[in-house]
Write an enzyme that holds these catalytic residues in place. Sequence first.
Site, PDB file in Angstrom:
ATOM      1  N   HIS A  80     -33.075   2.900  -6.433  1.00  0.00           N
ATOM      2  CA  HIS A  80     -34.044   3.524  -5.709  1.00  0.00           C
ATOM      3  C   HIS A  80     -33.739   5.174  -6.175  1.00  0.00           C
ATOM      4  CE1 HIS A  80     -34.867  -0.195  -2.947  1.00  0.00           C
ATOM      5  NE2 HIS A  80     -35.652   0.060  -3.947  1.00  0.00           N
ATOM      6  N   GLU A  83     -32.085   7.902  -3.774  1.00  0.00           N
ATOM      7  CA  GLU A  83     -30.596   7.391  -3.106  1.00  0.00           C
ATOM      8  C   GLU A  83     -29.515   8.029  -3.866  1.00  0.00           C
ATOM      9  OE1 GLU A  83     -31.320   3.207  -2.431  1.00  0.00           O
ATOM     10  OE2 GLU A  83     -32.910   3.522  -1.183  1.00  0.00           O
ATOM     11  N   HIS A 220     -26.918   1.183  -2.308  1.00  0.00           N
ATOM     12  CA  HIS A 220     -28.352   1.775  -1.646  1.00  0.00           C
ATOM     13  C   HIS A 220     -27.801   2.702  -0.641  1.00  0.00           C
ATOM     14  CE1 HIS A 220     -31.485  -0.754  -3.399  1.00  0.00           C
ATOM     15  NE2 HIS A 220     -30.346  -1.649  -3.820  1.00  0.00           N
ATOM     16  N   GLU A 293     -25.522  -0.417   2.174  1.00  0.00           N
ATOM     17  CA  GLU A 293     -26.574   0.731   2.533  1.00  0.00           C
ATOM     18  C   GLU A 293     -25.523   1.887   3.168  1.00  0.00           C
ATOM     19  OE1 GLU A 293     -29.677   0.792   2.162  1.00  0.00           O
ATOM     20  OE2 GLU A 293     -30.334  -1.026   2.092  1.00  0.00           O
TER      21      GLU A 293
HETATM   22 ZN   LIG Z   1     -32.606   1.433  -1.908  1.00  0.00          ZN
END
Ligand SMILES: [Zn+2]
Length: 524
Positions: A80, A83, A220, A293
Amino acid sequence: MALGAAPAAAADFPPKDSLYHNYDEMVADIQAVEAAHPDIVHVFSIGKSFQGRDIWAAKISDNVAIDEAEPELLIDALHHAREHLTVEQALYLLHLLADNYGTDTAITNIVNTREIWIIFAVNPDGFVYDLTCTGSSHPPYCAWRKNRQPNAGTSAVGTDLNRNYDYRWGCCGGSFSSPSSLTYRGPHPNSAPEVRALEAFVMSRVVNGIQQIKAHITLHTNGQLVLWPYGYTRTNVPIDMTAIDQKALAAFGRGMAARNGYTAEQSSDLYVTDGDQIDWMYGRQRIFSYTWELYPPETPSVWTDHYPPDEMIAPATSRNRAALLYFLSVGGCPYSVVGLTKQNCGPFFDDMEIRRGWTVNPDGTDTAPASARFAWGDLHPTTWRGQTIQTDRAASGRYAFATGLPSGLSAWSYDLDGTTTIRSQPIALPATPGPLSFSYLWAHGPSSTSDSLAVWIEDHSGVRTRVWAIAGSPATVAGTWRRGTASLDAWAGQQIRIVVQAKDGGHGSLVEAGIDDVRVEEPT
Ligand SMILES: [Zn+2]
């Protein structure tokens, strides 16, 4: 930098966040590490983005130019675009390993006994684009997530790369079909060149039928979480996961979270996703795959979620030091967290949940009708005169090799009536190999010794020796999974193949056979 400094050039971070690496600075840093440590770092591209940028990767290992027989681990970053902290975490890991090699004993040992792959930015086009929105509320940031691939019939750009993988794509309400959505899954699985490049790289690590990558983290932001598969379902142990894998996935995930203070949970506990990377990595390749994350914890705003000030890079990435080293160490055998190192991390382990290179009818001499031969698949319950001839479950999980798999046939139509053979890919045995063991299904009606199930070891020159067999008998035998073993001492240090043959040599005797959970255990 002071107020009034010159505006940032295109596709760069603003002066206040200048410690972040833009795409060009990332490439320069990776190449500098390779130049400083050429014996343990090799930099290469796994392929091109939609706009033609390289998706850069590095291999870190001793004897880096050689593909040694060492477990492999993969870490990737920036699916992404916004990020950016994930790129910093990937660069942190590269430096942690390269800069401490030869001085830190634990790190040196990891580099010497593993092959570690880092992919630094899966989505380079989004990476560059996200730094070009001078008119946004937080210039130059765009808060962009997807890649930069145009979509037919709309001005909406981009596919969510983490919804475009070819496993249960679009199955379960965990992505959107509208190109304007943030989680647009693309027109079909693998429509994004970045996803195709990543899948192709992972599949290129299958050697002799066995995926060499044992564990994986995709980086992420944000939320400070460690997530294990699956994302597509809230069920803990769905049919496409074995019970033992679920136990190990959860324990390994919790082990990482215990070392960085994150929260560990199943991916779907956060929200349901489909077509995401970790589901593909586990579902198709059986890699122990996790989403991390990173910092910060969840906040109300996309701008604070994804753009922590550059002062936070050092504390947020170094916080993961112990968890990363634990991942690289334990990831060499994820089953070690549930005490199954000897059983499942030896020279060979095949739970038959994915295809691992077994060949049916390797000699071309099998005489059983094609529909009755060994096939890989889902078992169907079959009864004959009140006896279960074929069970409705594999020994573990969903799949196995079994005779008579085509559905919709009567029990007699399943009957073997001849020979059927499967042969494994080559397996390298150590100097003191543990035993071969396997689950087998052997069922028959009134039978004789002309019916049999046998296991043979084929040496490097093709000579076969029978090491295990069971024969038919006059009494009807119901289909139940049992365990067989055989010594491999006679082939110590050699390369072998496992050959399994079922034979229905009598007339009028119903015979069914199956094989599952084949392993050559660790040296004793
Ligand atoms: Zn992500």
